[in-house]
Scaffold this motif. Sequence first.
Motif, mmCIF file in Angstrom:
data_model
loop_
_atom_site.group_PDB
_atom_site.id
_atom_site.type_symbol
_atom_site.label_atom_id
_atom_site.label_comp_id
_atom_site.label_asym_id
_atom_site.label_seq_id
_atom_site.Cartn_x
_atom_site.Cartn_y
_atom_site.Cartn_z
ATOM 1 N N ARG A 169 0.782 -1.108 -0.024
ATOM 2 C CA ARG A 169 0.169 0.010 0.021
ATOM 3 C C ARG A 169 0.781 1.216 -0.055
ATOM 4 O O ARG A 169 0.493 2.206 -0.616
ATOM 5 C CB ARG A 169 -0.712 0.026 1.207
ATOM 6 C CG ARG A 169 -2.120 -0.628 0.972
ATOM 7 C CD ARG A 169 -3.107 -0.417 2.257
ATOM 8 N NE ARG A 169 -2.661 -1.428 3.185
ATOM 9 C CZ ARG A 169 -3.175 -1.466 4.322
ATOM 10 N NH1 ARG A 169 -3.902 -0.539 4.759
ATOM 11 N NH2 ARG A 169 -2.764 -2.532 5.204
ATOM 12 N N LEU A 170 2.053 1.360 0.588
ATOM 13 C CA LEU A 170 2.790 2.232 0.611
ATOM 14 C C LEU A 170 3.514 2.717 -0.573
ATOM 15 O O LEU A 170 3.644 4.102 -1.014
ATOM 16 C CB LEU A 170 3.931 2.132 1.671
ATOM 17 C CG LEU A 170 4.963 3.438 2.031
ATOM 18 C CD1 LEU A 170 4.220 4.593 2.364
ATOM 19 C CD2 LEU A 170 6.217 2.827 2.761
ATOM 20 N N GLU A 171 3.939 1.557 -1.401
ATOM 21 C CA GLU A 171 3.967 1.970 -2.758
ATOM 22 C C GLU A 171 2.936 2.472 -3.583
ATOM 23 O O GLU A 171 3.103 3.666 -4.399
ATOM 24 C CB GLU A 171 4.410 0.651 -3.589
ATOM 25 C CG GLU A 171 5.949 0.150 -2.870
ATOM 26 C CD GLU A 171 6.192 -1.223 -3.450
ATOM 27 O OE1 GLU A 171 6.864 -1.369 -4.499
ATOM 28 O OE2 GLU A 171 6.090 -2.258 -2.928
ATOM 29 N N TRP A 172 1.800 2.196 -3.626
ATOM 30 C CA TRP A 172 0.601 2.619 -4.253
ATOM 31 C C TRP A 172 0.567 4.218 -3.809
ATOM 32 O O TRP A 172 0.178 5.098 -4.725
ATOM 33 C CB TRP A 172 -0.684 1.949 -4.009
ATOM 34 C CG TRP A 172 -0.587 0.639 -4.867
ATOM 35 C CD1 TRP A 172 -0.488 -0.364 -4.510
ATOM 36 C CD2 TRP A 172 -0.991 0.696 -6.160
ATOM 37 N NE1 TRP A 172 -0.833 -1.468 -5.299
ATOM 38 C CE2 TRP A 172 -0.943 -0.736 -6.700
ATOM 39 C CE3 TRP A 172 -1.165 1.614 -7.293
ATOM 40 C CZ2 TRP A 172 -1.220 -1.186 -7.926
ATOM 41 C CZ3 TRP A 172 -1.268 1.206 -8.688
ATOM 42 C CH2 TRP A 172 -1.326 -0.259 -8.829
ATOM 43 N N THR A 173 0.689 4.414 -2.650
ATOM 44 C CA THR A 173 0.428 5.767 -1.999
ATOM 45 C C THR A 173 1.452 6.719 -2.592
ATOM 46 O O THR A 173 0.987 7.590 -2.918
ATOM 47 C CB THR A 173 0.459 5.678 -0.461
ATOM 48 O OG1 THR A 173 -0.759 4.871 -0.011
ATOM 49 C CG2 THR A 173 0.019 7.087 -0.035
ATOM 50 N N THR A 174 2.598 6.457 -2.500
ATOM 51 C CA THR A 174 3.463 7.114 -3.079
ATOM 52 C C THR A 174 3.532 7.405 -4.365
ATOM 53 O O THR A 174 3.609 8.677 -4.641
ATOM 54 C CB THR A 174 4.933 6.407 -2.946
ATOM 55 O OG1 THR A 174 5.120 5.993 -1.265
ATOM 56 C CG2 THR A 174 6.243 7.307 -3.076
#
Length: 136
Positions: free
Chosen positions: A17-22
């Motif tokens: 999820r952090l990759e998608w958010t970034t």
Amino acid sequence: MTMTHHGVQTEKPTPHRLEWTTGLISTLLVAGLFGWVGYEALTAASVPPDLTVHALSTEHLPSGWRVTFEVKNHAPSTAASVEIRGEILESGQPVEESEVTFDYVPGHSKSTGSLSFIRDPNGKSLRLRAVGMAEP
């Protein structure tokens, strides 16, 4: 996301999820920047530089007098090779002249500089003005 398990690196099948958010935040920032630059390019009026000059202070030096001034550009366009002339006037006639050239004065900004004189400008008329500029 790469994971290590028993000395073997494996790729997780779905991004964290952090990759998608970034990625989403970065995409929005870049899209917003392109939109803002495009809007400015399409709506900016072509207005020539509007320069005003006024004295800030006068200082006595061993070699003469220094007049510090400020030049303001009230227009959105940049002025290049801005030539500022200062004249000490007695009875309306120039008795001494000094010049300085600024590489540029950006739009909606101000810059400071100074002019050197041999005569004391205090008690006399001092005329400061922009006498020339170029388009960058």
